[in-house]
Design a protein around this motif. Structure first.
Motif, PDB file in Angstrom:
ATOM      1  N   TYR A 143      19.720  -9.323  14.287  1.00 40.10           N
ATOM      2  CA  TYR A 143      20.247  -7.962  15.167  1.00 40.10           C
ATOM      3  C   TYR A 143      19.824  -8.170  16.759  1.00 40.10           C
ATOM      4  O   TYR A 143      20.542  -7.724  17.570  1.00 40.10           O
ATOM      5  CB  TYR A 143      19.653  -6.663  14.427  1.00 40.10           C
ATOM      6  N   MET A 144      18.672  -8.806  16.897  1.00 35.53           N
ATOM      7  CA  MET A 144      18.186  -8.870  18.395  1.00 35.53           C
ATOM      8  C   MET A 144      19.119  -9.652  19.149  1.00 35.53           C
ATOM      9  O   MET A 144      19.677  -9.515  20.311  1.00 35.53           O
ATOM     10  CB  MET A 144      16.793  -9.389  18.187  1.00 35.53           C
ATOM     11  N   TYR A 145      19.358 -10.993  18.352  1.00 34.26           N
ATOM     12  CA  TYR A 145      20.681 -11.705  19.224  1.00 34.26           C
ATOM     13  C   TYR A 145      21.812 -11.055  19.114  1.00 34.26           C
ATOM     14  O   TYR A 145      22.420 -11.293  20.524  1.00 34.26           O
ATOM     15  CB  TYR A 145      20.828 -13.142  18.138  1.00 34.26           C
ATOM     16  N   LEU A 146      22.353 -10.296  18.343  1.00 28.60           N
ATOM     17  CA  LEU A 146      23.715  -9.658  18.551  1.00 28.60           C
ATOM     18  C   LEU A 146      23.566  -8.484  19.754  1.00 28.60           C
ATOM     19  O   LEU A 146      24.551  -8.554  20.419  1.00 28.60           O
ATOM     20  CB  LEU A 146      24.155  -8.891  16.972  1.00 28.60           C
ATOM     21  N   ALA A 147      22.336  -7.894  19.546  1.00 28.26           N
ATOM     22  CA  ALA A 147      22.210  -6.889  20.797  1.00 28.26           C
ATOM     23  C   ALA A 147      22.179  -7.517  22.140  1.00 28.26           C
ATOM     24  O   ALA A 147      22.704  -7.021  22.989  1.00 28.26           O
ATOM     25  CB  ALA A 147      21.018  -5.932  20.601  1.00 28.26           C
ATOM     26  N   GLY A 148      21.594  -8.624  22.267  1.00 25.26           N
ATOM     27  CA  GLY A 148      21.475  -9.405  23.493  1.00 25.26           C
ATOM     28  C   GLY A 148      22.827  -9.777  23.853  1.00 25.26           C
ATOM     29  O   GLY A 148      23.138  -9.762  25.119  1.00 25.26           O
ATOM     30  N   PHE A 149      23.686 -10.313  22.834  1.00 25.14           N
ATOM     31  CA  PHE A 149      24.892 -10.534  23.274  1.00 25.14           C
ATOM     32  C   PHE A 149      25.724  -9.401  23.879  1.00 25.14           C
ATOM     33  O   PHE A 149      26.466  -9.426  24.924  1.00 25.14           O
ATOM     34  CB  PHE A 149      25.940 -11.121  22.095  1.00 25.14           C
ATOM     35  N   HIS A 150      25.643  -8.143  23.208  1.00 25.49           N
ATOM     36  CA  HIS A 150      26.484  -7.091  23.760  1.00 25.49           C
ATOM     37  C   HIS A 150      25.860  -6.562  24.945  1.00 25.49           C
ATOM     38  O   HIS A 150      26.477  -6.097  26.079  1.00 25.49           O
ATOM     39  CB  HIS A 150      26.406  -6.000  22.704  1.00 25.49           C
ATOM     40  N   TYR A 151      24.526  -6.772  25.238  1.00 21.84           N
ATOM     41  CA  TYR A 151      23.938  -6.316  26.409  1.00 21.84           C
ATOM     42  C   TYR A 151      24.395  -7.167  27.613  1.00 21.84           C
ATOM     43  O   TYR A 151      24.664  -6.535  28.818  1.00 21.84           O
ATOM     44  CB  TYR A 151      22.372  -6.461  26.167  1.00 21.84           C
ATOM     45  N   ARG A 152      24.395  -8.507  27.401  1.00 17.56           N
ATOM     46  CA  ARG A 152      24.906  -9.298  28.551  1.00 17.56           C
ATOM     47  C   ARG A 152      26.272  -8.852  28.742  1.00 17.56           C
ATOM     48  O   ARG A 152      26.708  -9.278  29.920  1.00 17.56           O
ATOM     49  CB  ARG A 152      24.842 -10.779  28.196  1.00 17.56           C
ATOM     50  N   HIS A 153      27.294  -8.484  28.028  1.00 19.03           N
ATOM     51  CA  HIS A 153      28.565  -8.163  28.176  1.00 19.03           C
ATOM     52  C   HIS A 153      28.647  -6.552  28.393  1.00 19.03           C
ATOM     53  O   HIS A 153      29.818  -6.284  28.587  1.00 19.03           O
ATOM     54  CB  HIS A 153      29.468  -8.549  27.093  1.00 19.03           C
ATOM     55  N   ARG A 154      27.599  -6.008  28.713  1.00 20.58           N
ATOM     56  CA  ARG A 154      27.533  -4.601  29.023  1.00 20.58           C
ATOM     57  C   ARG A 154      28.558  -3.900  27.770  1.00 20.58           C
ATOM     58  O   ARG A 154      29.062  -2.781  28.251  1.00 20.58           O
ATOM     59  CB  ARG A 154      27.917  -4.401  30.331  1.00 20.58           C
ATOM     60  N   ASP A 155      28.325  -4.264  26.812  1.00 24.35           N
ATOM     61  CA  ASP A 155      28.804  -3.420  25.668  1.00 24.35           C
ATOM     62  C   ASP A 155      27.749  -2.298  25.337  1.00 24.35           C
ATOM     63  O   ASP A 155      26.982  -2.743  24.210  1.00 24.35           O
ATOM     64  CB  ASP A 155      29.355  -4.233  24.555  1.00 24.35           C
ATOM     65  N   VAL A 156      27.661  -1.175  25.869  1.00 23.40           N
ATOM     66  CA  VAL A 156      26.389  -0.282  25.853  1.00 23.40           C
ATOM     67  C   VAL A 156      26.485   0.206  24.222  1.00 23.40           C
ATOM     68  O   VAL A 156      25.402   0.050  23.642  1.00 23.40           O
ATOM     69  CB  VAL A 156      26.471   0.886  26.555  1.00 23.40           C
ATOM     70  N   VAL A 204      14.589  -2.689  28.802  1.00 26.35           N
ATOM     71  CA  VAL A 204      16.156  -3.122  28.594  1.00 26.35           C
ATOM     72  C   VAL A 204      16.784  -2.122  28.545  1.00 26.35           C
ATOM     73  O   VAL A 204      17.985  -1.771  29.308  1.00 26.35           O
ATOM     74  CB  VAL A 204      16.116  -3.948  27.502  1.00 26.35           C
ATOM     75  N   ILE A 205      16.504  -0.846  27.583  1.00 26.76           N
ATOM     76  CA  ILE A 205      17.312   0.138  27.372  1.00 26.76           C
ATOM     77  C   ILE A 205      17.461   1.049  28.565  1.00 26.76           C
ATOM     78  O   ILE A 205      18.373   1.497  29.179  1.00 26.76           O
ATOM     79  CB  ILE A 205      17.194   1.091  26.166  1.00 26.76           C
ATOM     80  N   PRO A 206      16.249   1.395  29.345  1.00 29.67           N
ATOM     81  CA  PRO A 206      16.162   2.338  30.448  1.00 29.67           C
ATOM     82  C   PRO A 206      16.927   1.595  31.575  1.00 29.67           C
ATOM     83  O   PRO A 206      17.965   2.396  32.246  1.00 29.67           O
ATOM     84  CB  PRO A 206      14.650   2.371  30.721  1.00 29.67           C
ATOM     85  N   THR A 207      16.989   0.347  31.746  1.00 27.29           N
ATOM     86  CA  THR A 207      17.835  -0.380  32.670  1.00 27.29           C
ATOM     87  C   THR A 207      19.273  -0.298  32.599  1.00 27.29           C
ATOM     88  O   THR A 207      20.044   0.059  33.351  1.00 27.29           O
ATOM     89  CB  THR A 207      17.119  -1.792  32.966  1.00 27.29           C
TER      90      THR A 207
END
Length: 623
Positions: free
Chosen positions: A318-331, A368-371
Motif C-alpha cells: 500500500y505504501m508503494y501504491l500510495a507513493g505512485f499516486h503521490y508522484r502523479h498527484r492523484d490526491v 507528506v500529507i500536509p505538503t
C-alpha cells in the motif's frame, strides 16, 4: 569444488545482457547458485557505485561502454578468474569450518545446532567494528573482500552457506524489515541468524515465535515470506543499491536491476513477493520499458499478492501504491492507499523494534500529507490559465484542484488516523504525541466544514466478551488488545454504497462489486475488520442477525456521502470535533495526545464501552 563448466561458459559477462543471461540460466535450474550470483552482483555494484573509477581502468578490471555513442556509460566486464577465485574462497571457508559428521541428520531435515553453527561461521568472519547500516555491504562480494555485511546480508549469507553444504531445506524468511531462516520439513522451524536495528543483540539460534505471538510488525504475525531458491535470487536483486551518494544513482545499476526483476516477474517468481513487485513498478514509473505492463498494474498485483498469500498483513504494498499516486498527484487515490496501510497497521502492536514503519507513518502524517494538501490548496487558490479548456486538457490537474472539495479525500484522511490510533491501543509503546496532533489539525483545516460534514461517521461500541468467545481458529487470536473485530463487522451489516475508493480495492482477483465503506480492501485477513467486507475466500460476509441498531450513532438510512467506521477510542472521542463548523484545534490536540489505552482487561462482567485504562509515563519523541 569450484564452478561447473556450464557456469563457466557464460564468462566473461559483458554488459547488462551478459549478467541477465547468467541469471536466466541459473533460474532454470532447480537450485540456482546463490553464491555465484551474489558475487557477480556484488562485483558489478562495487565498481559502479563504491569504487566508481569509470572510465579509468583498474588492474584486472576492464570497462566497456554500454552504448557506442555514450562512452560515459560503462559497465565492468566480469571475468571468470576473479569470480572463480572469490567463489572458491567462500566455499572453502564454509566447508572447512563446518564438519557435517558432527551433527545429527534428522528425518525432517537440518538440526538447529547445525544452522546455528553455520551462522556462527558467518558471524565470526565479520569485522569486529564497522558501521552496520552503510550502503553496498549486502552481497557475498562484500563479505569476502571486506568482511562486512549488513543485517539482511548476514541472513542471506547463512542461506548461501547452507546451500554450499547441501542443506536444501534451509531457506530465507523475510518480513518487511527483518530476515531470518527457516528449515526442517516445510519450513516449520525458524531461527534467528542476524541482528536487527541499531542494536547488535545476539539472538542467533532462537525461534521467532515470541515476536509472532506479540503481534509486532517486525514478524508480521506469522504472515512472513517463506522463500524458495528463486525468491532468494529475487531478494538479492532487490538488495542492489544503486546510490552513488544521497542525490545520485547509478543509471547502469538501475537498468540492471530493472531487467533482472522483469526476468523474475515474467517467470512468475515474484508472484509471492509483493515488495519486489513494488520495486519493479517504481523502476518502471521512472524509466518505462516499451511493451511492458504499466506501473499501476504491477502495484495492484503486489497488493493482490499480499491479500492472497499473506492475509493482507503487509504494509509496504500500500505504501508503494500510495507513493505512485503521490508522484502523479492523484490526491484521492494516494490518501486512500495510505488509509488502507493504516487499517492494516491497526491490527499490530507497536514495539520499539518497529521504528522503521513508525518513521514511515510519521513522515506521511506530518510531512507528506500536509505538503500534498498544501500544494493542492495553493493550486486551487491560483486562477486557471485556460479556464474550462485547461480542465479538459489536464484532467489530473482538474482532479487535484477539486480534491479539497471531495468528501472521500477527507474520509480517507480520517480512516488513516483511525488506523494509527488503533495501532497505539494495546501497544506497550506510545505512538502519538503533540507533533502528530499539530499536523492533524493542519490537515483537517484544509477541508471546508461543508465538505467535512458530508462524511458520515459510524461508531461501534465494544461489546462484553465471554472467556469462551476468545477462541479462534488462529492461536494468536487469544491475545487481544480490545474487543473482537468480528463484532465490529457484524454490527455494520450491509453498508450503503458510496463513490469509488482507492484503486487498491480493485485488483482482478476481487469479487463482484459490492457496497463498501471507506478504507475497505479487496482482500481479507484472518481477523475481520470493520472496514473490510470479505472473508478469506473472497466471499462477502453476511450481516449478523444479532446486530443491534442501538449500538450505532443515529444516521440516515442512506447517507449521501462516504461512510467511515471508527474503531479507535481516540477517533471516536473526536467524532463531534471532526465535522464541526470550526476546527477546535485545542480540543483535538488534547484528545489525540491523551494517554493511550495500554492493556485491555478480559473480564466477563465488563460492560460494553467500559475500558480499563493503564496510564504510563509518555516518553517524548523528537521530531
Amino acid at each position: 569444488m569450484g564452478l561447473h563448466s556450464a557456469q563457466k561458459k557464460h564468462f566473461p559477462l559483458r554488459g547488462i545482457d551478459g549478467v541477465v543471461q547468467l541469471f536466466d540460466a541459473e533460474l532454470r535450474k532447480s537450485e540456482p547458485d546463490l553464491a555465484l550470483l551474489s558475487l557477480v552482483l556484488g562485483f558489478v555494484e562495487h565498481f559502479l557505485a563504491v569504487n566508481r573509477v569509470i572510465p579509468i581502468n583498474v588492474p584486472g578490471v576492464r570497462f566497456e561502454p554500454l552504448e557506442p555513442d555514450c562512452p560515459n556509460s560503462c559497465f565492468p566486464t566480469v571475468e571468470l578468474g576473479m569470480i572463480s577465485a572469490l567463489y572458491e574462497r567462500f566455499t572453502a571457508q564454509i566447508r572447512g569450518a563446518v564438519d557435517l559428521s558432527q551433527y545429527r541428520k534428522t528425518a525432517s531435515g537440518s538440526s538447529r545446532e547445525l544452522v546455528k553453527k553455520v551462522s556462527d561461521v558467518i558471524w565470526n568472519s565479520l569485522s569486529r567494528s564497522y558501521f552496520k547500516d552503510r550502503a553496498h555491504i549486502q552481497s557475498l562480494f562484500s563479505l569476502i573482500t571486506g568482511t562486512k555485511l549488513d543485517s539482511s546480508g548476514v541472513a542471506f549469507a547463512v542461506v548461501a552457506a547452507c546451500q554450499v553444504l547441501g542443506l536444501k531445506d534451509v531457506h530465507l524468511a523475510l518480513s518487511e524489515d527483518h530476515a531470518w531462516v527457516i528449515f526442517s520439513k516445510n519450513g516449520e522451524e525458524t531461527a534467528e541468524v542476524t541482528w536487527h536495528g541499531k542494536g547488535n543483540e545476539d539472538r542467533r539460534g532462537q525461534t521467532v515465535a515470541a515476536g509472532v505471538s506479540e503481534k509486532s510488525w517486525l514478524y508480521l504475525k506469522g504472515s512472513y515470506m517463506k522463500c524458495d531458491r528463486n525468491m532468494e535470487v529475487a531478494f538479492m536483486v532487490c538488495a542492489i543499491n544503486p546510490s552513488l551518494d544521497l542525490h545520485t544513482d547509478s543509471s547502469e545499476l538501475l537498468r540492471l536491476q530493472q531487467k533482472l526483476l522483469w526476468l523474475l516477474y515474467d517467470r512468475g517468481d515474484l508472484d509471492r513477493y509483493p515488495m519486489a513487485m513494488g520495486t519493479l513498478a517504481d523502476l518502471e514509473d521512472q524509466d518505462p520499458i516499451p511493451g511492458k505492463e504499466s506501473p499501476l498494474t504491477i502495484h495492484l498485483k503486489a497488493v493482490s499478492s499480499a491479500q492472497k498469500h499473506y492475509n493482507n498483513e503487509h504494509i509496504y504494498p500500500y505504501m508503494y501504491l500510495a507513493g505512485f499516486h503521490y508522484r502523479h498527484r492523484d490526491v484521492r487515490e494516494a490518501l486512500g492507499a495510505w488509509a488502507e496501510a493504516a487499517q492494516v497497521m491497526q491490527e499490530y502492536n507497536y514495539f520499539r523494534e518497529d521504528e522503521e514503519i513508525y518513521k514511515e507513518f510519521f513522515d506521511i502524517a506530518n510531512d507528506v500529507i500536509p505538503t500534498l494538501l498544501k500544494e493542492t490548496a495553493a493550486a486551487a487558490e491560483s486562477p486557471g490559465e485556460g479556464g474550462e479548456g485547461a480542465d479538459q486538457e489536464h484532467p489530473k490537474q482538474a482532479a487535484a484542484l477539486s480534491a479539497l472539495q471531495d468528501p472521500e479525500c477527507f474520509a480517507h484522511l480520517l480512516s488513516f488516523y483511525d488506523g494509527i490510533c488503533k495501532w497505539e491501543e494495546g501497544s506497550p509503546t506510545p505512538v502519538l504525541h503533540v507533533g502528530w496532533a499539530t499536523y492533524l489539525v493542519q490537515s483537517l483545516s484544509r477541508f471546508d466544514a461543508q465538505v467535512r460534514q458530508k462524511v458520515s461517521i459510524v461508531i461501534k461500541e465494544p461489546e462484553a466478551l465471554d472467556d469462551d468467545d476468545m477462541s479462534s481458529d488462529d492461536p494468536r487470536e487469544g491475545r487481544r488488545r480490545g474487543p473482537r473485530r468480528e463484532s465490529k463487522l457484524d454490527e455494520q451489516g450491509p453498508s450503503p454504497p458510496d463513490g469509488p475508493t482507492s484503486p487498491s480495492s480493485q485488483p482482478p482477483p476481487a469479487a463482484a462489486p459490492q457496497p463498501k465503506k471507506i478504507g475497505e480492501g479487496g482482500g481479507r485477513r484472518r481477523s475481520s475488520q470493520g472496514l473490510r467486507l470479505g472473508d478469506a475466500d473472497g466471499k462477502p460476509k453476511s450481516p449478523s442477525p444479532d446486530s443491534s441498531p442501538s449500538s450505532q450513532q443515529p444516521a440516515s438510512p442512506c447517507p449521501a456521502g462516504p461512510v467511515v467506521a471508527f474503531q479507535s477510542e481516540k477517533m471516536k472521542g473526536m467524532k463531534g470535533l471532526l465535522c464541526a463548523a470550526k476546527v477546535n484545534s485545542s480540543a483535538i490536540k488534547l484528545q489525540l495526545t491523551a494517554q493511550s489505552q495500554v492493556q485491555m482487561k478480559r473480564q466477563k462482567s465488563t460492560p460494553a464501552g467500559d475500558y480499563s485504562m493503564s496510564f504510563m509515563k509518555r516518553q517524548r519523541k523528537s521530531l
